[in-house]
Design a protein around this motif. Structure first.
Motif, PDB file in Angstrom:
ATOM      1  N   ALA A  75       0.837  -1.202   0.000  1.00 13.42           N
ATOM      2  CA  ALA A  75       0.000   0.000   0.000  1.00 13.42           C
ATOM      3  C   ALA A  75       0.872   1.253   0.000  1.00 13.42           C
ATOM      4  N   LEU A  76       1.910   1.268   0.826  1.00 11.78           N
ATOM      5  CA  LEU A  76       2.823   2.414   0.875  1.00 11.78           C
ATOM      6  C   LEU A  76       3.493   2.645  -0.477  1.00 11.78           C
ATOM      7  N   SER A  77       3.969   1.580  -1.103  1.00  9.08           N
ATOM      8  CA  SER A  77       4.630   1.693  -2.411  1.00  9.08           C
ATOM      9  C   SER A  77       3.679   2.254  -3.458  1.00  9.08           C
ATOM     10  N   PHE A  78       2.461   1.765  -3.474  1.00  8.65           N
ATOM     11  CA  PHE A  78       1.450   2.221  -4.427  1.00  8.65           C
ATOM     12  C   PHE A  78       1.159   3.705  -4.218  1.00  8.65           C
ATOM     13  N   ILE A  79       0.983   4.101  -2.974  1.00  2.00           N
ATOM     14  CA  ILE A  79       0.648   5.502  -2.664  1.00  2.00           C
ATOM     15  C   ILE A  79       1.805   6.435  -3.007  1.00  2.00           C
ATOM     16  N   VAL A  80       3.027   6.062  -2.634  1.00  2.00           N
ATOM     17  CA  VAL A  80       4.188   6.909  -2.938  1.00  2.00           C
ATOM     18  C   VAL A  80       4.368   7.034  -4.449  1.00  2.00           C
ATOM     19  N   ALA A  81       4.269   5.925  -5.176  1.00  2.00           N
ATOM     20  CA  ALA A  81       4.410   5.971  -6.639  1.00  2.00           C
ATOM     21  C   ALA A  81       3.344   6.870  -7.253  1.00  2.00           C
ATOM     22  N   GLY A  82       2.108   6.703  -6.814  1.00  2.00           N
ATOM     23  CA  GLY A  82       1.019   7.530  -7.339  1.00  2.00           C
ATOM     24  C   GLY A  82       1.186   8.996  -6.999  1.00  2.00           C
ATOM     25  N   ALA A  83       1.667   9.283  -5.796  1.00  2.00           N
ATOM     26  CA  ALA A  83       1.865  10.677  -5.381  1.00  2.00           C
ATOM     27  C   ALA A  83       2.935  11.352  -6.226  1.00  2.00           C
ATOM     28  N   ILE A  84       4.006  10.634  -6.519  1.00  2.00           N
ATOM     29  CA  ILE A  84       5.073  11.193  -7.354  1.00  2.00           C
ATOM     30  C   ILE A  84       4.535  11.538  -8.742  1.00  2.00           C
ATOM     31  N   ILE A  85       3.821  10.603  -9.338  1.00  2.00           N
ATOM     32  CA  ILE A  85       3.284  10.837 -10.682  1.00  2.00           C
ATOM     33  C   ILE A  85       2.237  11.941 -10.657  1.00  2.00           C
ATOM     34  N   ALA A  86       1.333  11.891  -9.669  1.00  2.00           N
ATOM     35  CA  ALA A  86       0.250  12.880  -9.592  1.00  2.00           C
ATOM     36  C   ALA A  86       0.778  14.292  -9.360  1.00  2.00           C
ATOM     37  N   ARG A  87       1.863  14.414  -8.618  1.00  2.00           N
ATOM     38  CA  ARG A  87       2.372  15.750  -8.273  1.00  2.00           C
ATOM     39  C   ARG A  87       3.197  16.387  -9.385  1.00  2.00           C
ATOM     40  N   TRP A  88       4.036  15.598 -10.043  1.00  2.00           N
ATOM     41  CA  TRP A  88       5.008  16.208 -10.954  1.00  2.00           C
ATOM     42  C   TRP A  88       4.930  15.756 -12.414  1.00  2.00           C
ATOM     43  N   PHE A  89       4.157  14.722 -12.729  1.00  2.00           N
ATOM     44  CA  PHE A  89       4.252  14.162 -14.072  1.00  2.00           C
ATOM     45  C   PHE A  89       2.928  14.040 -14.807  1.00  2.00           C
ATOM     46  N   LEU A  90       1.945  14.815 -14.420  1.00  2.00           N
ATOM     47  CA  LEU A  90       0.679  14.853 -15.153  1.00  2.00           C
ATOM     48  C   LEU A  90       0.545  16.200 -15.847  1.00  2.00           C
ATOM     49  N   PRO A  91      -0.148  16.227 -16.981  1.00  2.00           N
ATOM     50  CA  PRO A  91      -0.328  17.514 -17.670  1.00  2.00           C
ATOM     51  C   PRO A  91      -1.201  18.438 -16.847  1.00  2.00           C
ATOM     52  N   ARG A  92      -0.949  19.729 -17.000  1.00  2.00           N
ATOM     53  CA  ARG A  92      -1.787  20.729 -16.336  1.00  2.00           C
ATOM     54  C   ARG A  92      -2.912  21.093 -17.281  1.00  2.00           C
ATOM     55  N   HIS A  93      -4.123  20.833 -16.868  1.00  2.00           N
ATOM     56  CA  HIS A  93      -5.294  21.161 -17.682  1.00  2.00           C
ATOM     57  C   HIS A  93      -5.841  22.507 -17.254  1.00  2.00           C
ATOM     58  N   ILE A  94      -6.236  23.317 -18.242  1.00  2.00           N
ATOM     59  CA  ILE A  94      -6.829  24.626 -17.940  1.00  2.00           C
ATOM     60  C   ILE A  94      -8.248  24.625 -18.467  1.00  2.00           C
ATOM     61  N   ASP A  95      -9.199  24.815 -17.587  1.00  2.00           N
ATOM     62  CA  ASP A  95     -10.604  24.904 -18.001  1.00  2.00           C
ATOM     63  C   ASP A  95     -10.835  26.172 -18.805  1.00  2.00           C
TER      64      ASP A  95
END
Length: 195
Positions: A164-184
């Motif tokens: 669970a910790l590994s999954f959460i840390v991996a997801g947090a890294i991707i979610a914070r720095w490696f997703l596109p910024r969408h502008i409404d």
């Protein structure tokens, strides 16, 4: 989506570090051992009684047939993950295969987050989704064994926590720095008014 690939690599490195700490440094916490002579005796019994051609999982006794059903009921019982070929603990090939496993897992997490990124723009909401799915996946994959097979809770609870910790840390890294910024379109309108 291409931005997710380096994110998955960074996430897999973080997962690898968590795994190294958990299993390399703390691995003796959830797993018991036996003395040298007991280990040699058990190993020789396995070699004498198991098919030495393929790795497999065996339930002893199996619980099939009247005799083994009685043996299963009386105990002791064991689920043996058997590998007839030994391998070096910490072998480079195992570490590489493990990292590839983590990288594929991180890529799947990244793909899921990328799919949601146009709809879920807030980091807090993204990490909540990652955490809930990570906990659910780790719970289902690990804590079913003590429930269904009566395995020990200490080992499977430890693995549940690390997964669970590994999954959460991996997801947090991707979610914070490696997703596109969408502008409404509303956000763009607001920016234009500010100018």
């Amino acid at each position: 989506m291409l931005k997710v690939i380096p994110g998955a690599i960074v996430a897999a490195v973080a997962m690898f570090i968590i795994g190294f700490i958990a299993y390399g440094l703390l691995g003796s916490i959830p797993v018991g051992d036996v003395g040298d002579s007991e280990a040699a005796a058990i190993q020789s019994v396995l070699a004498a009684n198991m098919d030495n051609e393929a790795a497999r999982t065996v339930l002893v006794p199996s619980g099939s047939g009247e005799v083994q059903q009685r043996m299963y009921l009386d105990g002791p019982i064991a689920m043996i993950h058997y590998n007839p070929s030994g391998f070096a603990i910490g072998a480079g090939s195992t570490m590489l295969a493990g990292f590839i496993h983590m990288l594929i897992s991180a890529l799947i997490i990244g793909a899921a987050l990328f799919t949601l990124s146009g709809h879920v723009r807030d980091f807090g909401a993204r990490i909540s989704i990652v955490a809930l799915f990570g906990i659910a996946a780790a719970f289902y994959m690990n804590l079913g064994n003590p429930v269904w097979w009566h395995h020990d809770w200490i080992y499977h609870g430890f693995v549940f926590f690390i997964d669970a910790l590994s999954f959460i840390v991996a997801g947090a890294i991707i979610a914070r720095w490696f997703l596109p910024r969408h502008i409404d379109s509303d956000d763009r309108f607001g920016e234009e008014q500010e100018r």
